[in-house]
Design a protein around this motif. Structure first.
Motif, PDB file in Angstrom:
ATOM      1  N   LYS A  42     -90.232 -38.942 -22.415  1.00  0.00           N
ATOM      2  CA  LYS A  42     -91.062 -39.828 -23.238  1.00  0.00           C
ATOM      3  C   LYS A  42     -92.405 -39.180 -23.575  1.00  0.00           C
ATOM      4  O   LYS A  42     -92.957 -39.410 -24.652  1.00  0.00           O
ATOM      5  CB  LYS A  42     -91.282 -41.159 -22.512  1.00  0.00           C
ATOM      6  CG  LYS A  42     -90.015 -41.981 -22.334  1.00  0.00           C
ATOM      7  CD  LYS A  42     -90.300 -43.296 -21.626  1.00  0.00           C
ATOM      8  CE  LYS A  42     -89.026 -44.110 -21.459  1.00  0.00           C
ATOM      9  NZ  LYS A  42     -89.284 -45.381 -20.731  1.00  0.00           N
TER      10      LYS A  42
ATOM     11  N   GLN B 105     -96.084 -31.357 -15.655  1.00  0.00           N
ATOM     12  CA  GLN B 105     -95.059 -32.018 -14.851  1.00  0.00           C
ATOM     13  C   GLN B 105     -94.394 -31.059 -13.866  1.00  0.00           C
ATOM     14  O   GLN B 105     -93.951 -31.474 -12.784  1.00  0.00           O
ATOM     15  CB  GLN B 105     -93.990 -32.622 -15.759  1.00  0.00           C
ATOM     16  CG  GLN B 105     -94.475 -33.729 -16.674  1.00  0.00           C
ATOM     17  CD  GLN B 105     -93.326 -34.379 -17.413  1.00  0.00           C
ATOM     18  OE1 GLN B 105     -92.437 -35.000 -16.824  1.00  0.00           O
ATOM     19  NE2 GLN B 105     -93.320 -34.245 -18.738  1.00  0.00           N
TER      20      GLN B 105
ATOM     21  N   ASP C 162     -85.495 -33.483 -14.329  1.00  0.00           N
ATOM     22  CA  ASP C 162     -86.182 -34.752 -14.062  1.00  0.00           C
ATOM     23  C   ASP C 162     -87.422 -34.930 -14.935  1.00  0.00           C
ATOM     24  O   ASP C 162     -88.238 -35.823 -14.679  1.00  0.00           O
ATOM     25  CB  ASP C 162     -86.593 -34.830 -12.583  1.00  0.00           C
ATOM     26  CG  ASP C 162     -85.391 -35.004 -11.668  1.00  0.00           C
ATOM     27  OD1 ASP C 162     -84.354 -35.503 -12.157  1.00  0.00           O
ATOM     28  OD2 ASP C 162     -85.484 -34.651 -10.477  1.00  0.00           O
TER      29      ASP C 162
ATOM     30  N   ASP D 234     -89.973 -36.100 -17.693  1.00  0.00           N
ATOM     31  CA  ASP D 234     -90.145 -37.349 -18.434  1.00  0.00           C
ATOM     32  C   ASP D 234     -90.169 -37.018 -19.928  1.00  0.00           C
ATOM     33  O   ASP D 234     -91.179 -36.545 -20.461  1.00  0.00           O
ATOM     34  CB  ASP D 234     -91.451 -38.029 -18.003  1.00  0.00           C
ATOM     35  CG  ASP D 234     -91.597 -39.420 -18.609  1.00  0.00           C
ATOM     36  OD1 ASP D 234     -90.742 -39.800 -19.427  1.00  0.00           O
ATOM     37  OD2 ASP D 234     -92.570 -40.125 -18.272  1.00  0.00           O
TER      38      ASP D 234
END
Length: 268
Positions: A170, A193, A166, A168
């Motif tokens: 970006k 994260q 999961d 990110d």
């Protein structure tokens, strides 16, 4: 407005047949499973034993409960130590396995092989691992630590994999565009994260390991389980009550503390 709602309801698919089949399937499964369960009634002294256990909890052996050298506190400390070390070792081993099993990090064939290894580890319960390690290291707390470590890998890896998948991406692309090297991308893009999720999972596993470590003593892998079974075999219900009271207090404290820590981590 009412006509619009009515038309919308009329467009809804009629799923009563599917629901009826689902309920029927569940009922059939329950009936099939119940055939394998044979109830032979309660033993003649079963009710009396249950009363003695309850009486022992309300009338524990206070001397044994408060003996910090050879009593319940010392046994609980050993149980906590087994669970803590097992959780730490299992978490450390689970981290590389999780990255190797995440399909967005490694090639598909590597992920598939690692997932198979993790599934194989999760196949056996703690009791089986406990019996295996006792044959290797002999009875004692060290066998309990090894058991908790291996058992922890399965669940922790599964949770870690979900967190890694999961991610990110970006953020990593932005860091890559800014000219960051691999270490910087891991330091500033991945760890922030994953850190909260990883710590929360480890704390939750520690809470589970406390309960598992309590039962490992039944097979001789350290902890408070062995004195409990010995006291029950000797019909020393006051001693049984003291051990159960200690376990209840320990589990409540660990659950409250772990819940508060995980809530704080989730809310930042």
């Amino acid at each position: 407005m009412q006509l619009t709602v009515q038309k919308q309801l009329e467009k809804e698919p009629n799923l009563w047949i599917r629901k009826a089949l689902t309920v029927s399937f569940v009922i059939v499964i329950m009936l099939w499973a119940s055939r394998a369960i044979v109830f032979n009634g309660v033993k003649e002294n079963g009710v009396e034993i249950a009363k003695n256990v309850v009486s022992g909890i309300f009338h524990p052996d206070m001397e044994y409960l408060l003996d910090f050298v050879n009593g319940v506190p010392a046994l609980l400390l050993e149980t906590i130590s087994i669970a803590l070390l097992g959780t730490i070792i299992g978490t450390i081993l689970a981290i590389p396995l999780s990255f190797m099993a995440a399909s967005n990090i490694v090639p598909k064939w590597v992920s598939t092989i690692t997932l198979f290894v993790i599934a194989a580890i999760r196949t056996f319960p703690a009791f089986v691992y406990g019996l295996m390690f006792i044959r290797v290291t002999g009875p004692g707390a060290f066998a309990g630590v090894l058991t908790m470590s291996v058992v922890s890998i399965g669940m922790i890896s599964k949770m870690f994999i979900e967190a890694i998948e999961d991610l990110d991406t970006k953020i990593l692309e932005s860091l890559d565009a800014a000219g960051c090297n691999t270490f910087q991308k891991v330091r500033y893009g991945i760890l922030p994260q994953l850190f909260t999720n990883f710590v929360s999972t480890a704390i939750y596993r520690f809470e589970i390991n406390i309960k598992d470590a309590s039962t490992l003593g039944l097979v001789g892998a350290g902890g408070i389980g062995a004195p409990l079974i010995f006291a029950m075999n000797a019909f020393n219900w006051n001693k049984v009550g003291a051990i159960l009271c200690g376990l209840i207090i320990l589990v409540l404290i660990v659950e409250v503390a772990s819940t508060k820590i995980r809530t704080k981590l989730a809310r930042g």
